[in-house]
Scaffold this motif. Structure first.
Motif, PDB file in Angstrom:
ATOM      1  N   GLU A  35       0.803  -1.272   0.144  1.00 21.26           N
ATOM      2  CA  GLU A  35       0.079   0.060  -0.059  1.00 21.26           C
ATOM      3  C   GLU A  35       0.723   1.264   0.015  1.00 21.26           C
ATOM      4  N   THR A  36       2.254   1.181   0.808  1.00 22.79           N
ATOM      5  CA  THR A  36       2.772   2.620   0.685  1.00 22.79           C
ATOM      6  C   THR A  36       3.483   2.623  -0.529  1.00 22.79           C
ATOM      7  N   LEU A  37       3.475   1.621  -1.178  1.00 17.82           N
ATOM      8  CA  LEU A  37       4.355   1.409  -2.724  1.00 17.82           C
ATOM      9  C   LEU A  37       3.156   2.117  -3.620  1.00 17.82           C
ATOM     10  N   ASP A  38       1.887   1.821  -3.537  1.00 17.37           N
ATOM     11  CA  ASP A  38       0.914   2.178  -4.311  1.00 17.37           C
ATOM     12  C   ASP A  38       0.716   3.676  -4.164  1.00 17.37           C
ATOM     13  N   ASN A  39       0.883   4.129  -2.786  1.00 10.07           N
ATOM     14  CA  ASN A  39       0.694   5.543  -2.445  1.00 10.07           C
ATOM     15  C   ASN A  39       2.000   6.560  -2.609  1.00 10.07           C
ATOM     16  N   GLN A  40       2.897   5.771  -3.232  1.00  7.73           N
ATOM     17  CA  GLN A  40       4.512   6.395  -3.525  1.00  7.73           C
ATOM     18  C   GLN A  40       4.827   7.129  -2.301  1.00  7.73           C
ATOM     19  N   ILE A  41       4.769   6.619  -1.175  1.00  6.34           N
ATOM     20  CA  ILE A  41       5.273   7.258  -0.069  1.00  6.34           C
ATOM     21  C   ILE A  41       6.766   7.092  -0.099  1.00  6.34           C
ATOM     22  N   THR A  42       7.438   8.314   0.156  1.00  5.18           N
ATOM     23  CA  THR A  42       8.949   8.272   0.229  1.00  5.18           C
ATOM     24  C   THR A  42       9.258   9.200   1.470  1.00  5.18           C
ATOM     25  N   ALA A  43      10.587   8.785   1.835  1.00  8.01           N
ATOM     26  CA  ALA A  43      10.934   9.585   3.133  1.00  8.01           C
ATOM     27  C   ALA A  43      12.439   9.828   2.902  1.00  8.01           C
ATOM     28  N   GLN A 101       4.549  12.143  14.167  1.00  8.24           N
ATOM     29  CA  GLN A 101       3.532  13.407  14.406  1.00  8.24           C
ATOM     30  C   GLN A 101       2.295  13.053  14.173  1.00  8.24           C
ATOM     31  N   GLU A 102       1.889  12.204  13.209  1.00  6.69           N
ATOM     32  CA  GLU A 102       0.359  11.913  12.927  1.00  6.69           C
ATOM     33  C   GLU A 102       0.570  10.478  12.734  1.00  6.69           C
ATOM     34  N   ASP A 103      -0.816   9.776  12.996  1.00  5.80           N
ATOM     35  CA  ASP A 103      -0.976   8.395  12.710  1.00  5.80           C
ATOM     36  C   ASP A 103      -1.921   8.345  11.348  1.00  5.80           C
ATOM     37  N   LEU A 104      -1.371   8.000  10.480  1.00  4.27           N
ATOM     38  CA  LEU A 104      -1.683   7.972   9.082  1.00  4.27           C
ATOM     39  C   LEU A 104      -1.938   6.545   8.618  1.00  4.27           C
ATOM     40  N   GLU A 105      -1.958   5.551   9.457  1.00  5.04           N
ATOM     41  CA  GLU A 105      -2.055   4.172   9.034  1.00  5.04           C
ATOM     42  C   GLU A 105      -3.377   3.768   8.092  1.00  5.04           C
ATOM     43  N   ARG A 106      -4.626   4.671   8.589  1.00  3.04           N
ATOM     44  CA  ARG A 106      -5.871   4.207   7.733  1.00  3.04           C
ATOM     45  C   ARG A 106      -5.775   5.207   6.517  1.00  3.04           C
ATOM     46  N   GLN A 107      -5.023   6.242   6.543  1.00  2.00           N
ATOM     47  CA  GLN A 107      -5.045   6.933   5.285  1.00  2.00           C
ATOM     48  C   GLN A 107      -4.038   6.656   4.470  1.00  2.00           C
ATOM     49  N   ASN A 108      -2.791   6.315   4.802  1.00  2.00           N
ATOM     50  CA  ASN A 108      -1.540   6.023   3.699  1.00  2.00           C
ATOM     51  C   ASN A 108      -1.243   4.559   3.768  1.00  2.00           C
ATOM     52  N   GLY A 109      -1.682   4.095   5.022  1.00  2.00           N
ATOM     53  CA  GLY A 109      -1.292   2.536   5.004  1.00  2.00           C
ATOM     54  C   GLY A 109      -0.049   1.930   5.761  1.00  2.00           C
ATOM     55  N   TYR A 110       0.535   2.912   6.426  1.00  2.00           N
ATOM     56  CA  TYR A 110       1.888   2.289   7.284  1.00  2.00           C
ATOM     57  C   TYR A 110       1.514   2.635   8.714  1.00  2.00           C
ATOM     58  N   ALA A 183      -1.631  -1.618  13.448  1.00  2.00           N
ATOM     59  CA  ALA A 183      -2.514  -1.442  14.694  1.00  2.00           C
ATOM     60  C   ALA A 183      -3.451  -2.818  14.448  1.00  2.00           C
ATOM     61  N   THR A 184      -4.001  -3.371  15.500  1.00  2.00           N
ATOM     62  CA  THR A 184      -4.698  -4.522  15.445  1.00  2.00           C
ATOM     63  C   THR A 184      -6.115  -4.370  16.469  1.00  2.00           C
ATOM     64  N   GLY A 185      -6.161  -3.407  17.043  1.00  2.00           N
ATOM     65  CA  GLY A 185      -7.317  -3.107  17.808  1.00  2.00           C
ATOM     66  C   GLY A 185      -7.283  -3.825  18.886  1.00  2.00           C
ATOM     67  N   ASP A 186      -8.438  -4.822  19.389  1.00  2.00           N
ATOM     68  CA  ASP A 186      -8.104  -5.410  20.645  1.00  2.00           C
ATOM     69  C   ASP A 186      -7.697  -6.860  20.474  1.00  2.00           C
ATOM     70  N   SER A 187      -7.388  -7.194  19.065  1.00  2.00           N
ATOM     71  CA  SER A 187      -7.096  -8.683  18.868  1.00  2.00           C
ATOM     72  C   SER A 187      -5.387  -8.689  19.036  1.00  2.00           C
ATOM     73  N   ASP A 188      -5.030  -9.874  19.220  1.00  2.00           N
ATOM     74  CA  ASP A 188      -3.621  -9.927  19.485  1.00  2.00           C
ATOM     75  C   ASP A 188      -2.851 -10.111  18.325  1.00  2.00           C
ATOM     76  N   TYR A 189      -1.412  -9.557  18.436  1.00  2.00           N
ATOM     77  CA  TYR A 189      -0.689  -9.429  17.136  1.00  2.00           C
ATOM     78  C   TYR A 189       0.232 -10.836  17.203  1.00  2.00           C
ATOM     79  N   ASN A 190       0.265 -11.614  16.252  1.00  2.00           N
ATOM     80  CA  ASN A 190       1.134 -12.692  16.260  1.00  2.00           C
ATOM     81  C   ASN A 190       1.669 -12.597  14.800  1.00  2.00           C
ATOM     82  N   ASN A 191       2.963 -12.515  14.689  1.00  2.00           N
ATOM     83  CA  ASN A 191       3.503 -12.689  13.289  1.00  2.00           C
ATOM     84  C   ASN A 191       4.526 -13.700  13.345  1.00  2.00           C
TER      85      ASN A 191
END
Length: 202
Positions: A35-43, A101-110, A183-191
């Motif tokens: 998603e970040t590649l599709d949105n062309q996010i660079t840093a 500075q800002e939480d942009l996970e829903r907006q830009n995917g990271y 972000a996982t909300g109330d669910s556990d994160y297991n990777n």
């Protein structure tokens, strides 16, 4: 831009102690996910590294990164590790902080937490199993804080390198962690992840 300060060698030429600072500057696409590649996010990311060989068996590494994103977001990230080796075994303490500075996970995917902290203890072993096979085993036990909420932060991994021929090596490994990177909300994160790579030298 690496350097060294106060480097000391033993009579055999092995490093006993020394401080090695560096300053890193990088600009690239943010390859966090598709998603970040599709949105062309660079840093732009920049900041200092410091490696301190305290004694032949004890070292300290730390870095600080500032990130400036093309979507207007800013990132601050730091990592510190104190490690002591005991033959083929080692133990370490790790501390990681990350904030945006800002939480942009829903907006830009990271994953862009305003407040993220991980600290853990690590133990491991690294050595040769056979002449052609070397492995590394490690486990971590600690805590993580996300948006003021604490949870466990544990993991383990195994990675091996097999020398198939004088010019061919293969890496394979497995890693599990519940340290969050989304972000996982109330669910556990297991990777968990399997990895593999073949290297051919010419």
């Amino acid at each position: 831009m690496p350097g060294n300060l106060g480097r000391q060698l033993d009579p055999t030429g092995e490093l006993e102690s020394g401080i090695f600072p560096a300053f890193i500057v990088e600009q690239a696409p943010y390859k966090f996910n598709a998603e970040t590649l599709d949105n062309q996010i660079t840093a732009w990311r920049f900041g200092p590294n410091l490696y301190w060989q305290i004694a032949p068996d004890t070292s300290f590494f730390t870095f600080l990164r500032v990130g400036l994103y093309n979507d207007g977001n800013q990132e601050w990230q730091s990592f510190s590790r104190l490690e002591q080796k005991m033959g083929q075994f080692y133990r370490a303490a790790n501390l990681f902080t990350w904030s945006y500075q800002e939480d942009l996970e829903r907006q830009n995917g990271y994953f862009s937490p305003p407040d993220f902290l991980v600290y853990n203890a690590e133990i491991g072993w690294e050595g040769d199993v056979f002449d052609f096979l070397s492995c590394r085993l490690a486990a971590t036990l600690g805590r993580q804080r996300l948006d003021g909420e604490f949870d466990n932060a544990n993991g383990y991994e195994a990675r091996c390198t097999a020398k198939i021929s004088p010019n061919v090596e293969a890496d394979f490994g497995y890693r599990y962690t519940n340290v969050q990177n989304r972000a996982t909300g109330d669910s556990d994160y297991n990777n968990d992840a399997f990895s593999g790579q073949v290297r051919i030298y010419f």
